[in-house]
Design a protein around this motif. Structure first.
Motif, PDB file in Angstrom:
ATOM      1  N   SER A  13     -32.010 -18.035 -10.304  1.00  0.00           N
ATOM      2  CA  SER A  13     -33.072 -18.758  -9.164  1.00  0.00           C
ATOM      3  C   SER A  13     -34.227 -19.148  -9.741  1.00  0.00           C
ATOM      4  O   SER A  13     -35.054 -20.320 -10.015  1.00  0.00           O
ATOM      5  N   ASP A  32     -40.348  -9.971 -13.388  1.00  0.00           N
ATOM      6  CA  ASP A  32     -39.731  -9.018 -12.795  1.00  0.00           C
ATOM      7  C   ASP A  32     -39.601  -7.826 -13.259  1.00  0.00           C
ATOM      8  O   ASP A  32     -39.895  -7.210 -14.626  1.00  0.00           O
ATOM      9  N   GLU A 376     -30.310 -15.754  -3.724  1.00  0.00           N
ATOM     10  CA  GLU A 376     -29.271 -15.166  -2.863  1.00  0.00           C
ATOM     11  C   GLU A 376     -30.507 -14.090  -2.053  1.00  0.00           C
ATOM     12  O   GLU A 376     -29.420 -13.713  -0.928  1.00  0.00           O
TER      13      GLU A 376
END
Ligand SMILES: Cc1cc2nc3c(=O)[nH]c(=O)nc-3n(C[C@H](O)[C@H](O)[C@H](O)COP(=O)(O)OP(=O)(O)OC[C@H]3O[C@@H](n4cnc5c(N)ncnc54)[C@H](O)[C@@H]3O)c2cc1C
Length: 411
Positions: A13, A32, A376
């Motif tokens: 996403s 990240d 998610e």
């Protein structure tokens, strides 16, 4: 435009959100915790990346499905394919399941990475965001090394709890909670179910086509799925088990006991049953074990004969009709206890998460202006078959558009 947007989490996403926001002129930084983006995407679809499905209906999803479909109407599966085509990636249809033409997840990762590079998106790897503070204007992010960064808006794309080795270890959910959100309790989805059944010691390694049904403690059928079941010495697995695992896990979370029944002759009619029972006459000079040759896996047959109380060496002609009826019934209803699931490590998705009712139609937080979410982390999960990536892509795209509109309004 000069406004800067932080994407926290560079998975499926986050990558789509970053690309679409950057194409519209926002200054985008992707954080990240891993040393590279998109680690989980490599593992999807057994390394082939099942990124969509021909069949696309509400019954493919769980959680906040109605609201999720408002998002899918904004960025549909077709928009996703157009998006990938715009990156030079072609998609092929294998019996309704959609894959990159290369059938290689690595090429999807490389395609997204190439676009991120060519757009000049600022990628900050090995940087796990552990704190998000709302400032008078914008946000301050703090990573695990104590470094701080300021942004005008941010999108939380950290995934849920599933497959934590790929980076989605639930820290993102904690960040959302710290910003005032609540959570729909999470359980592993698309996960093998644990069982302490003795017969699994014999069945470990067996794969068999059939239908698996989930029953509750009142012996009521809850749901049923077909496909290839796989057995280990302590779990029942395979896609049909994955599909029902979420429902089983929520029932168990609420303290209910559940069990499974496997049917290895799904759809068999009375004529099949009769021919099965008559087989004994045809094979009168064989034994019970040989009766099954060509019908069922030999270890499955061993288990079924044992449960039916039939000696495998007994000559077919000596098998009584009620014994044969028992054998047939077990082929249609082989019971497995369920003692939980094998956990998030082996789960493909997280069921539960941040409720969509706490996000507006642009996936902006109703608790904290300028904070968007995608993927998610939200209380939407799909069945096996490309549905979870589709949600990640669509929600990532809508959150990017939402953040763009928010920042255009000069916030
Ligand atoms: C083995 C496996 C196979 C699968 N196969 C399929 C398939 O074929 N088809 C399908 O549709 N779905 C599949 N899925 C599910 C699908 O991959 C996920 O639903 C999807 O990747 C979720 O996307 P996401 O962006 O929300 O999260 P993720 O892809 O999990 O990305 C989240 C990213 O955020 C980073 N992150 C987390 N916390 C922080 C933090 N605090 N700071 C900075 N970074 C952070 C993580 O390192 C990670 O890179 C599979 C999942 C698994 C585990």
């Amino acid at each position: 435009m000069g406004k800067n947007l932080a994407i926290i989490g560079g998975g499926a996403s986050g990558a789509v959100a970053a690309i679409l926001a950057s194409r519209e002129g926002l200054k985008v930084s992707v954080f990240d915790g891993n040393s590279a983006l998109l680690k989980k995407l490599h593992a999807t679809g057994n390394g082939r990346c099942n990124l969509g499905n021909d069949y696309f209906e509400k019954d493919c999803y769980y959680g906040d499905v109605e609201r999720a479909f408002n998002i899918f109407h904004r960025f549909s599966p077709e928009d996703t394919f157009r998006f990938f085509n715009s990156l030079g990636l072609f998609i092929k249809d294998i019996r309704g399941y959609l894959y990159p033409l290369s059938e290689s997840a690595k090429t999807v990762v490389e395609t997204l990475e190439a676009e991120i590079r060519s757009l000049g998106i600022n990628v900050i790897t090995n940087s796990k965001v552990v704190r998000v503070d709302r400032l008078n204007k914008g946000f301050k992010l703090t990573d695990s090394e104590g470094k701080t960064y300021e942004f005008d808006a941010c999108i939380l794309c950290t995934g849920g709890n599933a497959a934590p080795k790929t980076g989605s270890d639930g820290v993102g959910i904690k960040l959302a909670l710290s910003m005032g959100h609540s959570i729909v309790k999470t359980v592993p989805g698309l996960v093998p179910l644990k069982s302490d059944d003795e017969k699994l010691k014999t069945l470990a390694g067996v794969r068999a086509e059939g239908c698996i049904s989930l029953y509750d403690e009142n012996n009521s059928l809850v749901c049923r799925e077909s496909g290839e079941m796989q057995f280990t010495d302590s779990s029942v697995s395979g896609i049909p088990v994955f599909q029902i695992s979420r429902v089983a896990n929520y029932l168990m979370l609420d303290g209910n006991k559940v069990y499974l029944k496997a049917d290895f002759f799904p759809g068999a009619d009375e004529a099949f049953r009769e021919s099965f029972l008559l087989r004994k006459l045809m094979l009168h000079d064989r034994n019970a074990k040989e009766f099954f040759t060509g019908i069922l896996n030999d270890r499955l047959m061993e288990v079924i004969l044992k449960e039916a109380g039939v000696d495998p060496l007994k000559p077919c002609e000596d098998i009584k009709n009620d014994e044969l009826e028992r054998v047939y019934d077990l082929c249609r209803n082989l019971k497995f206890t369920v003692k939980g699931n094998v956990g998030y490590d082996k789960a493909q998705v997280t069921a539960g998460g941040i409720p969509l009712s706490e996000l507006d139609h642009n996936l902006q937080s109703l608790k904290c202006e300028g904070l968007f979410m995608a993927g998610e982390i939200i209380n939407v999960d799909g069945k096996c078959g490309g549905y979870n990536l589709q949600w990640a892509f669509s929600s990532g795209a809508v959150a990017a558009e939402g953040a763009l509109n928010y920042l255009k309004q000069g916030r």
